[in-house]
Design a protein around this motif. Structure first.
Motif, short mmCIF file in Angstrom:
data_model
loop_
_atom_site.label_atom_id
_atom_site.label_comp_id
_atom_site.label_asym_id
_atom_site.label_seq_id
_atom_site.Cartn_x
_atom_site.Cartn_y
_atom_site.Cartn_z
N ARG A 214 26.04 24.60 33.29
CA ARG A 214 26.05 23.75 32.11
C ARG A 214 24.72 23.88 31.37
O ARG A 214 23.66 23.66 31.95
N LEU A 215 24.78 24.24 30.10
CA LEU A 215 23.57 24.40 29.29
C LEU A 215 23.28 23.11 28.53
O LEU A 215 24.18 22.48 27.98
N HIS A 216 22.01 22.74 28.50
CA HIS A 216 21.62 21.61 27.67
C HIS A 216 21.65 22.04 26.20
O HIS A 216 21.53 23.22 25.88
N ARG A 217 21.82 21.09 25.32
CA ARG A 217 22.01 21.40 23.90
C ARG A 217 20.85 22.23 23.35
O ARG A 217 21.08 23.26 22.69
N ARG A 218 19.62 21.84 23.60
CA ARG A 218 18.48 22.57 23.06
C ARG A 218 18.41 23.98 23.64
O ARG A 218 18.10 24.95 22.93
N GLU A 219 18.71 24.11 24.92
CA GLU A 219 18.70 25.43 25.56
C GLU A 219 19.76 26.33 24.93
O GLU A 219 19.49 27.51 24.65
N ARG A 220 20.95 25.79 24.69
CA ARG A 220 22.02 26.58 24.09
C ARG A 220 21.64 27.02 22.67
O ARG A 220 21.89 28.15 22.28
N GLU A 221 21.03 26.11 21.94
CA GLU A 221 20.63 26.44 20.57
C GLU A 221 19.56 27.52 20.54
O GLU A 221 19.59 28.43 19.70
N ASP A 222 18.62 27.45 21.49
CA ASP A 222 17.59 28.49 21.57
C ASP A 222 18.20 29.84 21.93
O ASP A 222 17.82 30.88 21.36
N LEU A 223 19.12 29.84 22.87
CA LEU A 223 19.77 31.09 23.27
C LEU A 223 20.57 31.69 22.12
O LEU A 223 20.54 32.91 21.88
N ALA A 224 21.29 30.84 21.38
CA ALA A 224 22.07 31.33 20.24
C ALA A 224 21.16 31.93 19.19
O ALA A 224 21.46 32.98 18.60
N GLY A 225 20.03 31.28 18.94
CA GLY A 225 19.09 31.81 17.97
C GLY A 225 18.53 33.16 18.41
O GLY A 225 18.36 34.07 17.59
N GLY A 226 18.27 33.28 19.71
CA GLY A 226 17.76 34.55 20.23
C GLY A 226 18.77 35.67 20.09
O GLY A 226 18.42 36.81 19.73
N VAL A 227 20.04 35.39 20.35
CA VAL A 227 21.10 36.40 20.21
C VAL A 227 21.23 36.83 18.75
O VAL A 227 21.35 38.02 18.44
N ARG A 228 21.21 35.86 17.86
CA ARG A 228 21.34 36.17 16.43
C ARG A 228 20.22 37.10 15.98
O ARG A 228 20.45 38.10 15.28
N GLU A 229 19.01 36.76 16.36
CA GLU A 229 17.85 37.55 15.92
C GLU A 229 17.85 38.93 16.56
O GLU A 229 17.53 39.93 15.90
N GLU A 230 18.21 39.01 17.84
CA GLU A 230 18.17 40.29 18.53
C GLU A 230 19.12 41.30 17.92
O GLU A 230 18.79 42.50 17.78
N TYR A 231 20.30 40.84 17.51
CA TYR A 231 21.32 41.77 17.01
C TYR A 231 21.52 41.71 15.49
O TYR A 231 22.38 42.40 14.94
N GLY A 232 20.73 40.89 14.83
CA GLY A 232 20.82 40.83 13.37
C GLY A 232 22.08 40.17 12.85
O GLY A 232 22.54 40.47 11.73
N PHE A 233 22.65 39.24 13.62
CA PHE A 233 23.82 38.50 13.14
C PHE A 233 23.38 37.38 12.21
O PHE A 233 22.42 36.67 12.49
N GLU A 234 24.10 37.20 11.13
CA GLU A 234 23.77 36.10 10.22
C GLU A 234 24.18 34.76 10.82
O GLU A 234 23.57 33.73 10.54
#
Length: 483
Positions: A214-234
């Motif tokens: 189970r991911l905490h909300r802030r942790e999930r948001e940080d991970l999503a931001g990292g994935v977006r930036e790593e692969y250039g997803f808008e």
């Protein structure tokens, strides 16, 4: 909502979904396994083909590029797509068989799934032919969907250019948004896409986390931001089943969308419905937030169906109207689809009807008796105009929306539908119930639709009445008190 004139290109792994409905009543004496008595069989487009089918069902023009074998499953798939009006540009392989998933269903649950597939990368000549067809279908499209099921079409080749990279670059030159339903751990091939739509397990995998953690909300948001930036997803739209969706976009707070579900019958194909609806909305010019909310409503309808069943435009529009209204109130086309889905699950249908103007103990007793006679209860409700013709200008006391809402709140009611005619005969012919119920103040010979139901193999049941309970008596009592 209208998607007329909207074109969307779908590229990915097509497959044929085959279903075998069965009934299990005993365990085999040969081994500790259930014995399934085979009933109805049917097939439907699956994978990327199901995305295209979803687009066609909501009124968009779907174009499809993928790979199929020169076999019976491939021929069946192409026939299904033609019947749906999908413009297919399938490359036919002489060496590769069509991916086919066979699901054995018993008592509404999946008993077994058999996958007949190849999961290796395509041959160079197959890749070249598929690339040519996909690029030829791109002009004029408002969005592109890459539907990756890991069967080879969108895998990165050992040599040469990736089909994903090629299509994303071509679409960007034409300012066409690309949406990806991802698979596996190699998301580099999707780099530069406008949006990816992973489910929770796929998101956990790409983040290197356990899918059950189970991911905490802030942790999930940080991970999503990292994935977006790593692969250039808008943006990234995380689908979370019963927990709804989260839309992550750059420089904007995450948008949490609650799930819009009636009942969960089967989650198969729900991701296809999400990405298809999202793509159609974006191609129509709607903003991403509104598009995600509409896709969420479509997903709520999809999970209420058995198998990879598409969502029709009528169902989608009804779901949007019902978001803050009555999820059990069905228009006739949507009700017919729901009934067909119940029948695939071997569920029996009970039908009753009435005005239900002021709910009283007699109505509650009737509904309870009806619900005990089968698996699903459909209630036909007289419209306001129909009630006025039957009862006079002073009725109904409550409008049809209020009466439908109260009926739907009663335990045992699965669907409420309005009818404007003086009798429910047309509705009964459409529903074709296994059991038709009226009160015992009728006789079987005077029940509307009784002959039809019996001719179809059903039966008529006369329910016990609660003495002294009627809306007419309640109205008379209120009038006397006011006097």
């Amino acid at each position: 909502m209208d998607f007329n004139g909207i074109r969307v290109l779908v590229v990915g792994d097509v497959m044929l979904d085959h279903y075998i409905a069965s009934r299990v009543e005993r365990i085999s004496p040969e081994a500790p396994v259930p014995v399934a008595r085979v009933g109805k069989r049917w097939s439907a487009p699956g994978g990327a083909a199901n995305v295209a089918r979803n687009l066609a069902r909501i009124g968009a023009q779907a174009r499809l590029a993928g790979l199929a074998g020169q076999d019976e499953a491939g021929r069946a798939l192409r026939q299904e797509l033609a019947a749906e009006g999908v413009e297919e540009g399938l490359t036919l392989s002489a060496t590769r068989r069509t991916t086919c998933k066979t699901r054995v269903i018993a008592q509404g649950q999946q008993l077994l799934r058999l996958d007949d597939e190849q999961r290796d990368a395509l041959q160079p000549e197959e890749s070249a032919a598929l690339r040519e067809k996909a690029l030829a279908l791109l002009p004029g499209c408002g969005a592109v969907v890459l539907s990756d099921y890991g069967k080879g079409v969108l895998l990165s080749p050992s040599e040469g250019e990736s089909l994903c990279a090629l299509l994303i670059a071509a679409a960007r030159r034409e300012h066409i948004p690309v949406l990806v339903d991802p698979k596996g751990a190699d998301w580099g091939r999707y780099a530069g896409a406008q949006c990816v739509t992973p489910n929770s397990a796929e998101f956990a995998a790409i983040c290197g986390r356990d899918q059950h953690a189970r991911l905490h909300r802030r942790e999930r948001e940080d991970l999503a931001g990292g994935v977006r930036e790593e692969y250039g997803f808008e943006r990234l739209l995380l689908t979370r089943g019963a927990r709804g969706m989260i839309l992550f976009e750059k420089d904007r707070p995450p948008l949490y969308i609650r799930a819009a579900m009636r009942e969960v019958a089967d989650v198969s194909g729900a991701g296809d419905t999400v990405v298809a609806t999202l793509a159609a909305c974006v191609a129509k010019g709607l903003d991403w937030e509104r598009s995600a909310r509409i896709a969420n409503a479509a997903a709520g309808v999809a999970v209420g169906k058995m198998g990879t069943a598409p969502v029709s435009l009528a169902e989608l529009n009804q779901a949007l109207r019902e978001e803050a209204d009555n999820p059990k109130l069905y228009a006739r086309p949507a009700l017919l689809e729901k009934i067909e889905d119940w029948r695939r699950r071997n569920e029996s249908i009970v039908f009753t009807n009435g005005c239900f103007d002021l709910l009283h103990p007699g109505h509650v007793s009737l509904i309870r008796q009806c619900a005990s006679l089968g698996d699903r209860l459909v209630v036909g409700l007289n419209s306001d105009a129909s009630v006025r013709r039957l009862k006079g200008p002073g009725r109904p006391i409550q409008n049809e929306e209020s009466r439908a809402l109260l009926l739907a709140a009663l335990q045992g009611v699965d669907a409420v539908t309005l009818f404007d005619e003086d009798t429910p005969l047309d509705l009964i012919r459409m529903v074709r119930p296994d059991v038709l119920v009226k009160g015992s103040d009728y006789t079987e010979d005077t029940v509307v639709g009784a002959d039809f139901v019996r001719a179809c193999g059903g039966r008529v049941h006369l329910a016990d009445l609660v003495k002294g309970c009627s809306t007419t008596n309640l109205v008379r009592s209120m009038n006397n008190n006011e006097a």
